[in-house]
Design a protein around this motif. Sequence first.
Motif, PDB file in Angstrom:
ATOM      1  N   LYS A 226      -8.840   1.335  -4.366  1.00  0.00           N
ATOM      2  CA  LYS A 226      -8.066   1.574  -5.590  1.00  0.00           C
ATOM      3  C   LYS A 226      -6.763   0.796  -5.529  1.00  0.00           C
ATOM      4  O   LYS A 226      -6.265   0.453  -4.453  1.00  0.00           O
ATOM      5  CB  LYS A 226      -7.698   3.070  -5.727  1.00  0.00           C
ATOM      6  CG  LYS A 226      -8.869   4.020  -5.858  1.00  0.00           C
ATOM      7  CD  LYS A 226      -9.408   4.089  -7.262  1.00  0.00           C
ATOM      8  CE  LYS A 226     -10.472   5.148  -7.383  1.00  0.00           C
ATOM      9  NZ  LYS A 226     -11.766   4.730  -7.747  1.00  0.00           N
ATOM     10  N   GLU A 227      -6.230   0.562  -6.738  1.00  0.00           N
ATOM     11  CA  GLU A 227      -4.890  -0.027  -6.847  1.00  0.00           C
ATOM     12  C   GLU A 227      -3.953   1.107  -7.256  1.00  0.00           C
ATOM     13  O   GLU A 227      -4.223   1.811  -8.233  1.00  0.00           O
ATOM     14  CB  GLU A 227      -4.934  -1.112  -7.922  1.00  0.00           C
ATOM     15  CG  GLU A 227      -3.634  -1.812  -8.100  1.00  0.00           C
ATOM     16  CD  GLU A 227      -3.739  -2.905  -9.173  1.00  0.00           C
ATOM     17  OE1 GLU A 227      -4.799  -3.557  -9.293  1.00  0.00           O
ATOM     18  OE2 GLU A 227      -2.757  -3.057  -9.910  1.00  0.00           O
ATOM     19  N   LEU A 228      -2.868   1.298  -6.488  1.00  0.00           N
ATOM     20  CA  LEU A 228      -1.935   2.390  -6.766  1.00  0.00           C
ATOM     21  C   LEU A 228      -0.585   1.811  -7.170  1.00  0.00           C
ATOM     22  O   LEU A 228      -0.102   0.863  -6.546  1.00  0.00           O
ATOM     23  CB  LEU A 228      -1.736   3.263  -5.517  1.00  0.00           C
ATOM     24  CG  LEU A 228      -2.991   3.779  -4.817  1.00  0.00           C
ATOM     25  CD1 LEU A 228      -2.623   4.583  -3.577  1.00  0.00           C
ATOM     26  CD2 LEU A 228      -3.795   4.652  -5.770  1.00  0.00           C
ATOM     27  N   TRP A 229       0.035   2.390  -8.193  1.00  0.00           N
ATOM     28  CA  TRP A 229       1.389   1.984  -8.592  1.00  0.00           C
ATOM     29  C   TRP A 229       2.351   3.130  -8.262  1.00  0.00           C
ATOM     30  O   TRP A 229       2.040   4.309  -8.514  1.00  0.00           O
ATOM     31  CB  TRP A 229       1.446   1.695 -10.100  1.00  0.00           C
ATOM     32  CG  TRP A 229       0.745   0.432 -10.495  1.00  0.00           C
ATOM     33  CD1 TRP A 229      -0.198  -0.238  -9.789  1.00  0.00           C
ATOM     34  CD2 TRP A 229       0.926  -0.290 -11.716  1.00  0.00           C
ATOM     35  NE1 TRP A 229      -0.632  -1.339 -10.484  1.00  0.00           N
ATOM     36  CE2 TRP A 229       0.045  -1.398 -11.674  1.00  0.00           C
ATOM     37  CE3 TRP A 229       1.722  -0.114 -12.841  1.00  0.00           C
ATOM     38  CZ2 TRP A 229      -0.046  -2.327 -12.709  1.00  0.00           C
ATOM     39  CZ3 TRP A 229       1.642  -1.023 -13.881  1.00  0.00           C
ATOM     40  CH2 TRP A 229       0.765  -2.130 -13.813  1.00  0.00           C
ATOM     41  N   ASP A 231       6.825   4.204  -7.964  1.00  0.00           N
ATOM     42  CA  ASP A 231       8.187   3.829  -8.375  1.00  0.00           C
ATOM     43  C   ASP A 231       8.996   3.326  -7.188  1.00  0.00           C
ATOM     44  O   ASP A 231       9.879   2.490  -7.333  1.00  0.00           O
ATOM     45  CB  ASP A 231       8.900   5.036  -9.006  1.00  0.00           C
ATOM     46  CG  ASP A 231       8.363   5.285 -10.415  1.00  0.00           C
ATOM     47  OD1 ASP A 231       7.826   4.332 -11.008  1.00  0.00           O
ATOM     48  OD2 ASP A 231       8.449   6.424 -10.889  1.00  0.00           O
ATOM     49  N   ARG A 253       3.109  -1.996  -5.897  1.00  0.00           N
ATOM     50  CA  ARG A 253       1.658  -1.997  -6.087  1.00  0.00           C
ATOM     51  C   ARG A 253       1.009  -2.018  -4.705  1.00  0.00           C
ATOM     52  O   ARG A 253       1.313  -2.895  -3.897  1.00  0.00           O
ATOM     53  CB  ARG A 253       1.309  -3.251  -6.888  1.00  0.00           C
ATOM     54  CG  ARG A 253      -0.107  -3.388  -7.299  1.00  0.00           C
ATOM     55  CD  ARG A 253      -0.250  -4.588  -8.237  1.00  0.00           C
ATOM     56  NE  ARG A 253      -1.635  -5.001  -8.281  1.00  0.00           N
ATOM     57  CZ  ARG A 253      -2.174  -5.948  -7.522  1.00  0.00           C
ATOM     58  NH1 ARG A 253      -1.426  -6.608  -6.659  1.00  0.00           N
ATOM     59  NH2 ARG A 253      -3.447  -6.248  -7.625  1.00  0.00           N
ATOM     60  N   ARG A 263      -3.688   8.481  -0.536  1.00  0.00           N
ATOM     61  CA  ARG A 263      -3.071   9.420  -1.486  1.00  0.00           C
ATOM     62  C   ARG A 263      -2.521  10.635  -0.750  1.00  0.00           C
ATOM     63  O   ARG A 263      -1.415  11.092  -1.021  1.00  0.00           O
ATOM     64  CB  ARG A 263      -4.114   9.873  -2.511  1.00  0.00           C
ATOM     65  CG  ARG A 263      -3.526  10.796  -3.571  1.00  0.00           C
ATOM     66  CD  ARG A 263      -4.558  11.256  -4.538  1.00  0.00           C
ATOM     67  NE  ARG A 263      -5.738  11.803  -3.868  1.00  0.00           N
ATOM     68  CZ  ARG A 263      -6.818  12.235  -4.485  1.00  0.00           C
ATOM     69  NH1 ARG A 263      -6.889  12.177  -5.798  1.00  0.00           N
ATOM     70  NH2 ARG A 263      -7.836  12.715  -3.824  1.00  0.00           N
ATOM     71  N   THR A 274       2.299   6.666  -9.771  1.00  0.00           N
ATOM     72  CA  THR A 274       2.398   6.736 -11.238  1.00  0.00           C
ATOM     73  C   THR A 274       1.101   6.298 -11.919  1.00  0.00           C
ATOM     74  O   THR A 274       0.820   6.727 -13.022  1.00  0.00           O
ATOM     75  CB  THR A 274       3.566   5.862 -11.748  1.00  0.00           C
ATOM     76  OG1 THR A 274       3.382   4.543 -11.240  1.00  0.00           O
ATOM     77  CG2 THR A 274       4.913   6.421 -11.300  1.00  0.00           C
ATOM     78  N   GLN A 275       0.333   5.436 -11.257  1.00  0.00           N
ATOM     79  CA  GLN A 275      -0.954   5.006 -11.840  1.00  0.00           C
ATOM     80  C   GLN A 275      -1.958   4.752 -10.728  1.00  0.00           C
ATOM     81  O   GLN A 275      -1.598   4.191  -9.685  1.00  0.00           O
ATOM     82  CB  GLN A 275      -0.775   3.692 -12.602  1.00  0.00           C
ATOM     83  CG  GLN A 275      -0.370   3.886 -14.038  1.00  0.00           C
ATOM     84  CD  GLN A 275      -1.009   2.791 -14.895  1.00  0.00           C
ATOM     85  OE1 GLN A 275      -2.207   2.840 -15.165  1.00  0.00           O
ATOM     86  NE2 GLN A 275      -0.219   1.824 -15.312  1.00  0.00           N
ATOM     87  N   THR A 276      -3.195   5.146 -10.979  1.00  0.00           N
ATOM     88  CA  THR A 276      -4.295   4.817 -10.059  1.00  0.00           C
ATOM     89  C   THR A 276      -5.318   4.021 -10.849  1.00  0.00           C
ATOM     90  O   THR A 276      -5.842   4.508 -11.856  1.00  0.00           O
ATOM     91  CB  THR A 276      -4.953   6.105  -9.520  1.00  0.00           C
ATOM     92  OG1 THR A 276      -3.952   6.874  -8.849  1.00  0.00           O
ATOM     93  CG2 THR A 276      -6.077   5.796  -8.555  1.00  0.00           C
ATOM     94  N   LEU A 277      -5.555   2.793 -10.421  1.00  0.00           N
ATOM     95  CA  LEU A 277      -6.478   1.938 -11.170  1.00  0.00           C
ATOM     96  C   LEU A 277      -7.732   1.659 -10.345  1.00  0.00           C
ATOM     97  O   LEU A 277      -7.650   1.390  -9.134  1.00  0.00           O
ATOM     98  CB  LEU A 277      -5.813   0.602 -11.504  1.00  0.00           C
ATOM     99  CG  LEU A 277      -4.517   0.675 -12.327  1.00  0.00           C
ATOM    100  CD1 LEU A 277      -3.928  -0.716 -12.494  1.00  0.00           C
ATOM    101  CD2 LEU A 277      -4.797   1.286 -13.700  1.00  0.00           C
TER     102      LEU A 277
END
Length: 308
Positions: A226-229, A231, A253, A263, A274-277
């Motif tokens: 996964k790609e994690l964003w 702050d 990122r 995680r 903030t985002q999991t892609l």
Amino acid sequence: MTHPDQLVTMKSLCKTYPAFRLGPIDWDIEPGLVYALVGPNGSGKSTLFRMMMQLVQPEEGTLHLFGRRYPEEEVAIKERIGYVPEESLDHGKVNVTHLVSFISQWYPRWNQETYKRLIRELEIPVQSKYHQLSKGEKKRLSLAMALSAEPQLLLLDEPTDGLDFFGQRAFSQEMDRFLQPDENRSVVLATHRAEDIRKLADVLVLIHKGRYIGSYEKDQLTEEWKELWLDALPAQAASLPGVVRVEAGPPVRLITRSFTKTRSILSQQGYIVTQTLAMELSEILQELFLLEQESPASNHTDPIHNQS
Ligand SMILES: Nc1ncnc2c1ncn2[C@@H]1O[C@H](COP(=O)(O)OP(=O)(O)OP(=O)(O)O)[C@@H](O)[C@H]1O
């Protein structure tokens, strides 16, 4: 018979050419799975197929197919394999129907009904002479013959290369049909088409410059990469469990190969994702090959038989 549970077992298999070495390859092909053999140009995929067809002799290691060995049990092995080579064989000026009726005699489970259906659906001009067929028609014929032999193992070396859109769609349908009735059948498919891998493969086998990198369950790859964003940049982000790439951002990122572990540690340390892609299979493969280039053997942390 040895190794009765596996269709193929390779142990420390090696082949050396003047400018290339393949192996050592240790790989078992289990029944009921579709394997995608994936690697950049010149990795050794065709050489590996050719070894399984006894067209190339390994200098080291052992190879068993259906618990049998070359050269003593060649007939018993080859009657169970359907092989579509990357480059179609040269059968010269023989008429296609005559060629097929000659070749079909070698296969005790040859299914003439399947063959008739395939030549109709794949629109193969069987009255032509073989050398007059186009590249795509030769590929279709090769596929039709491999499937009509009702093999236990299908070896497909870039089977959709040279096929038009309709041929590619027919290929996908035929693969579904082939795998449905018999859970002991397996397919090994070498391809550069991410779509074929995504649609068909259960297991991805990665090979790079002759080196076996590992086997990976496709679903597990897409679930765990996964790609994690974030702050804020975590302390020693690159060393966190699973993390393979860090871009300091902002936003930060991270790319992880082990979403669950990364995680959990980020949450323990109080960092907010903030985002999991999700990642495309082609991106994951690119990352795996990059890792291999940056640090050979690092990929051995999560192949199929070693996942934690
Ligand atoms: N008969 C041969 N003599 C010398 N070198 C060979 C021979 N056959 C293959 N090679 C070399 O072995 C290497 C692997 O070739 P191979 O065709 O197995 O790769 P591949 O992974 O199938 O590539 P591609 O994706 O381009 O089809 C290449 O560097 C090739 O030049």
